[in-house]
Design an enzyme around this catalytic site. Structure first.
Site, PDB file in Angstrom:
ATOM      1  N   SER A   1    -112.039-154.553 -16.312  1.00  0.00           N
ATOM      2  CA  SER A   1    -111.796-153.666 -15.176  1.00  0.00           C
ATOM      3  C   SER A   1    -112.094-152.212 -15.544  1.00  0.00           C
ATOM      4  O   SER A   1    -111.837-151.784 -16.659  1.00  0.00           O
ATOM      5  CB  SER A   1    -110.330-153.791 -14.751  1.00  0.00           C
ATOM      6  OG  SER A   1    -109.996-152.743 -13.872  1.00  0.00           O
ATOM      7  N   CYS A   2    -112.662-151.467 -14.584  1.00  0.00           N
ATOM      8  CA  CYS A   2    -112.949-150.047 -14.818  1.00  0.00           C
ATOM      9  C   CYS A   2    -111.757-149.179 -14.461  1.00  0.00           C
ATOM     10  O   CYS A   2    -111.835-147.956 -14.528  1.00  0.00           O
ATOM     11  CB  CYS A   2    -114.153-149.599 -13.999  1.00  0.00           C
ATOM     12  SG  CYS A   2    -115.690-150.205 -14.667  1.00  0.00           S
ATOM     13  N   LEU A   3    -110.669-149.810 -14.021  1.00  0.00           N
ATOM     14  CA  LEU A   3    -109.523-148.998 -13.595  1.00  0.00           C
ATOM     15  C   LEU A   3    -108.264-149.356 -14.375  1.00  0.00           C
ATOM     16  O   LEU A   3    -108.090-150.478 -14.778  1.00  0.00           O
ATOM     17  CB  LEU A   3    -109.263-149.196 -12.103  1.00  0.00           C
ATOM     18  CG  LEU A   3    -110.305-148.559 -11.197  1.00  0.00           C
ATOM     19  CD1 LEU A   3    -110.222-149.148  -9.814  1.00  0.00           C
ATOM     20  CD2 LEU A   3    -110.114-147.054 -11.135  1.00  0.00           C
TER      21      LEU A   3
ATOM     22  N   MET B   1    -108.964-143.717 -20.727  1.00  0.00           N
ATOM     23  CA  MET B   1    -108.458-145.029 -21.148  1.00  0.00           C
ATOM     24  C   MET B   1    -108.926-145.375 -22.557  1.00  0.00           C
ATOM     25  O   MET B   1    -108.322-146.175 -23.247  1.00  0.00           O
ATOM     26  CB  MET B   1    -108.896-146.121 -20.160  1.00  0.00           C
ATOM     27  CG  MET B   1    -108.224-145.995 -18.812  1.00  0.00           C
ATOM     28  SD  MET B   1    -108.319-147.494 -17.822  1.00  0.00           S
ATOM     29  CE  MET B   1    -110.070-147.664 -17.550  1.00  0.00           C
TER      30      MET B   1
END
Lengths: 102, 168
Positions: A100-102, B45
């Site tokens: 996932s990119c989120l 992230m």
């Protein structure tokens, strides 16, 4: 330094466990130790969720999913893993890099 | 993997590790807003520092009045799946924007406003461009609170001195 405890498990070049079934809590501790992270119950809550989610869904949860499902705020997650929670949680939990990119 | 191999790998990883990313957002359409925000979030992230600089139409992304109304642009976009004559008709962009937002909601992609909150929580830093602010007669109060400061292009150069820069 507990590197010796996981020299026998296979990892990819980025440091993700190749076979998630080889994971143990000790191994998670050793990997965290190598990444200079002192694990607390708050860390474990996120790591355990990543493991459970991977086991049930077959893919590593993205950070947004981890935050939504555990109820731990994004800000708090970054305090626990300041050097990049997206990667670190997956590495310590012994699951693949999230897609996932989120 | 033995210890030696691991050390070698770590060295390689360090060699290729990006530590800082600076993104210049200069466009205010919905399809140009997301890429910069998603990339900045991905950087955080991964533990990479992220700085966003909003300039010209990019200020719409952080403008309180416009943030919830960004829309797609059709004119001059060859990827639009309808003929240019039809794509240019009034209302078409609105319909397409609604459709895209619906799809994004299905995939649980956050709104632009929520993306900015996530970025702020993740420790990304956001700045507005002084010259563009003057041009559009905007004050800092016109922007969402996540924007830390209004800075000049030269200030940005200092902030991005050791960063990889992306222009969108």
């Amino acid at each position: 330094m507990t590197t010796a405890t996981y020299t026998h498990v296979a990892m990819d070049k980025d440091g993700y466990l190749l076979n998630p079934t080889e994971w143990t809590m000790d191994l998670g501790e050793a990997i965290a130790d190598d990444l200079n992270i002192q694990l607390t119950p708050d860390h474990w809550r996120l790591i355990n969720f990543a493991r459970e989610d991977f086991a049930s869904k077959g893919q590593s949860p993205g950070l947004r999913r981890i935050a939504q499902q555990t109820g731990v705020a994004i800000k708090q997650i970054y305090l626990l893993f300041p050097k990049g929670p997206g990667k670190l949680i997956a590495k310590i939990a012994g699951v693949p890099k999230p897609k996932s990119c989120l | 993997m033995n210890v030696l191999e691991k050390e070698v790998n770590q060295e390689e990883t360090q060699k290729h590790t990006m530590t800082k990313l600076a993104i210049i957002c200069s466009k205010g359409s919905l399809d140009m807003a997301y890429p910069g925000l998603i990339l900045a979030n991905a950087a955080r992230m991964c533990g990479v520092e992220a700085t966003l600089f909003f300039t010209f139409w990019g200020l719409d992304i952080v403008n309180k009045k416009k943030i919830d109304h960004l829309h797609l642009t059709f004119v001059g976009n060859p990827s639009v799946p309808v003929p240019a004559m039809i794509a240019g008709l009034p209302g078409m962009e609105g319909i397409a924007t609604t459709m895209m937002k619906r799809e994004m909601e299905k995939l649980d992609i956050p709104s632009i406003r929520e993306m900015l909150e996530i970025l702020d929580d993740a420790g990304a830093e956001m700045y507005g461009c002084q010259m563009a602010m003057d041009m559009f007669k905007l004050e800092k109060d016109d922007l969402v609170p996540q924007v830390k400061e209004i800075i000049t292009a030269m200030d940005f150069m200092d902030l991005a001195a050791d960063a990889q820069i992306i222009f969108i």
